[in-house]
Design a protein around this motif. Structure first.
Motif, PDB file in Angstrom:
ATOM      1  N   GLY A 142      -4.780  -1.871   8.036  1.00  0.00           N
ATOM      2  CA  GLY A 142      -5.177  -3.257   8.228  1.00  0.00           C
ATOM      3  C   GLY A 142      -5.890  -3.862   7.039  1.00  0.00           C
ATOM      4  O   GLY A 142      -6.254  -3.202   6.078  1.00  0.00           O
ATOM      5  N   LEU A 143      -6.108  -5.158   7.152  1.00  0.00           N
ATOM      6  CA  LEU A 143      -6.768  -5.936   6.122  1.00  0.00           C
ATOM      7  C   LEU A 143      -8.264  -5.915   6.391  1.00  0.00           C
ATOM      8  O   LEU A 143      -8.687  -6.176   7.507  1.00  0.00           O
ATOM      9  N   HIS A 144      -9.071  -5.606   5.376  1.00  0.00           N
ATOM     10  CA  HIS A 144     -10.519  -5.548   5.596  1.00  0.00           C
ATOM     11  C   HIS A 144     -11.211  -6.832   5.174  1.00  0.00           C
ATOM     12  O   HIS A 144     -12.004  -7.387   5.924  1.00  0.00           O
TER      13      HIS A 144
ATOM     14  N   ARG B  30      -4.016   6.658   7.222  1.00  0.00           N
ATOM     15  CA  ARG B  30      -4.741   5.550   6.597  1.00  0.00           C
ATOM     16  C   ARG B  30      -4.664   4.309   7.474  1.00  0.00           C
ATOM     17  O   ARG B  30      -3.629   4.005   8.017  1.00  0.00           O
ATOM     18  N   ASP B  31      -5.735   3.613   7.533  1.00  0.00           N
ATOM     19  CA  ASP B  31      -5.800   2.376   8.288  1.00  0.00           C
ATOM     20  C   ASP B  31      -5.027   1.280   7.549  1.00  0.00           C
ATOM     21  O   ASP B  31      -5.374   0.931   6.437  1.00  0.00           O
TER      22      ASP B  31
ATOM     23  N   GLU C  92      -5.394   1.913  -5.679  1.00  0.00           N
ATOM     24  CA  GLU C  92      -5.964   2.605  -4.528  1.00  0.00           C
ATOM     25  C   GLU C  92      -7.471   2.410  -4.520  1.00  0.00           C
ATOM     26  O   GLU C  92      -8.078   2.226  -5.573  1.00  0.00           O
ATOM     27  N   PRO C  93      -8.058   2.457  -3.335  1.00  0.00           N
ATOM     28  CA  PRO C  93      -9.511   2.285  -3.275  1.00  0.00           C
ATOM     29  C   PRO C  93     -10.208   3.398  -4.043  1.00  0.00           C
ATOM     30  O   PRO C  93      -9.792   4.537  -4.008  1.00  0.00           O
TER      31      PRO C  93
ATOM     32  N   ALA D 276      -8.088  -3.661   1.618  1.00  0.00           N
ATOM     33  CA  ALA D 276      -7.395  -3.242   2.839  1.00  0.00           C
ATOM     34  C   ALA D 276      -7.530  -1.744   2.957  1.00  0.00           C
ATOM     35  O   ALA D 276      -8.148  -1.100   2.121  1.00  0.00           O
ATOM     36  N   GLY D 277      -6.944  -1.188   4.004  1.00  0.00           N
ATOM     37  CA  GLY D 277      -7.113   0.236   4.286  1.00  0.00           C
ATOM     38  C   GLY D 277      -6.730   1.119   3.123  1.00  0.00           C
ATOM     39  O   GLY D 277      -7.484   1.998   2.713  1.00  0.00           O
ATOM     40  N   GLY D 278      -5.565   0.922   2.558  1.00  0.00           N
ATOM     41  CA  GLY D 278      -5.142   1.842   1.510  1.00  0.00           C
ATOM     42  C   GLY D 278      -5.000   1.167   0.165  1.00  0.00           C
ATOM     43  O   GLY D 278      -4.331   1.691  -0.725  1.00  0.00           O
ATOM     44  N   LEU D 279      -5.638   0.022  -0.014  1.00  0.00           N
ATOM     45  CA  LEU D 279      -5.280  -0.801  -1.171  1.00  0.00           C
ATOM     46  C   LEU D 279      -6.425  -1.703  -1.575  1.00  0.00           C
ATOM     47  O   LEU D 279      -7.160  -2.200  -0.738  1.00  0.00           O
TER      48      LEU D 279
ATOM     49  N   ALA E 255       0.839  -1.198   0.000  1.00  0.00           N
ATOM     50  CA  ALA E 255       0.000   0.000   0.000  1.00  0.00           C
ATOM     51  C   ALA E 255       0.874   1.249   0.000  1.00  0.00           C
ATOM     52  O   ALA E 255       1.935   1.277   0.611  1.00  0.00           O
TER      53      ALA E 255
END
Lengths: 183, 168
Positions: free
Chosen positions: A89-91, A86-87, B110-111, B89-92, A80
């Motif tokens: 973590g894995l969502h 920015r968070d 990026e999201p 994920a948060g930034g990805l 990333a």
């Protein structure tokens, strides 16, 4: 696209299996120990002997899940782009068969939820009728249900805790049953 | 959360979204191609990329195994083995497309980036056109094809600029 996933949880014979949107929930601590696990999907019952083998198989499966979450988090962290605030973590992790949603706390606790791939809101709710998103629900499960029932319980032990002595599980069931996407 | 510059209304140009990386992993787990696709892609060393390629290859299979739900025969709708299709994920956002032969196309973005799946499929087409038809490119070996690289670059540039060419 129609999701034709079948739960192949330990079964000896194919009988009528119901597929619910939410399959199971696991809570891990930072070292990978399972603090809580519950299966919501209805499956085939087995005899007492097979249940013992099933337990071991399930425990192995949970270790796989934890290891995967751990390694994926490392990988995602390096892929990333830098962005303060920015968070990291894995969502969620989606495969053809189902989706694993993950909520991590700063202390390393992970709440992991397995669902089918039906189109349900994951990060933001689309409307009031669809209820909170899964991520918000996982967050609520930790901050409101877990912390209130388990951490604040007078029987709380940080290393070895008997969750059934608290009322976490009934509260969790009530909360999840109220979710429109729980089915 | 969007990255906004002060004083500007959010237009496509300054909302944080864009492609980051492309990886192609062969069926043994070795990385055969990697390319940064945008300015925001983090700088990662070659060794790190190789390691990440193999890690992803294993995790792709483990994810299908760890999931309590299974597709029939563990094959997805394309006839390839089931595995990680998307990671948020948060930034990805990471999307992976595995072909029947076990080649994995992995793209990170990026999201908020639109058309990631479309770009992934198009890259597969470019791979078949530029790489497989090239007699000097060996299968399963690292891809060294300037034609493929420039085709990928122009694809990403075309999609990023939102030229409107987006078949559904």
């Amino acid at each position: 696209k129609h999701n034709s996933a079948l739960p192949i949880y330990p079964t000896n014979s194919i009988q009528s299996i119901d597929i619910m949107a939410v399959h199971s929930l696991h809570i891990f601590d930072r070292r990978g120990k399972t603090l809580f696990t519950k299966r919501y999907a209805r499956g085939v019952g087995g005899s007492a002997a097979t249940k013992q083998a099933d337990e071991e198989k399930l425990s192995e499966q949970r270790k796989l899940v934890f290891g995967m979450l751990f390694s994926l988090r490392e990988m995602v962290g390096s892929l990333a782009p830098e962005h303060k605030g920015r968070d990291p973590g894995l969502h969620s992790v989606r495969t053809g068969a189902g989706t694993l949603h993950n909520y991590e706390t700063v202390s390393g606790m992970r709440v992991a939820l397995y669902c089918t791939n039906d189109p349900i809101p994951t990060t933001t709710p689309t409307s009031a009728a669809t209820g909170p998103s899964i991520r918000q629900a996982l967050r609520h499960i930790y901050t409101d249900l877990w912390v209130d029932s388990v951490v604040r319980s007078p029987l709380y032990r940080s290393n070895d805790m008997d969750i059934s002595s608290t009322n976490f599980e009934p509260k969790l069931d009530a909360y999840l049953n109220a979710m429109p996407w729980f089915k | 959360p969007c990255k906004l510059q002060t004083g500007l209304t959010p237009t496509r140009a300054n909302i944080a979204m864009g492609f980051l990386h492309l990886f192609i992993i062969n069926k043994s787990g070795g990385l055969i191609y990697n390319r940064p696709l945008g300015p925001k892609a983090p700088q990662i060393g070659t060794n790190e990329f190789l390691r990440m390629g193999s890690t992803f290859h294993s995790l792709h299979a483990i994810a299908a195994e760890a999931c309590p739900l299974r597709l029939p025969g563990n094959k997805n709708e394309y006839g390839a083995d089931d595995g990680i299709e998307e990671i948020q994920a948060g930034g990805l956002i990471l999307k992976c497309f595995q072909t029947r032969t076990g080649v994995k196309f992995v793209i990170t973005a990026e999201p908020g980036t639109p058309d990631i799946s479309y770009v992934l499929k198009e890259i597969y087409v470019l791979y078949a056109e530029c790489t497989l038809k090239d007699p000097f490119v060996e299968l399963e070996m690292p891809i060294r094809s300037p034609l493929f690289t420039s085709a990928v670059d122009s694809l990403v540039e075309r999609v990023d600029k939102g030229s409107g060419y987006r078949p559904r």
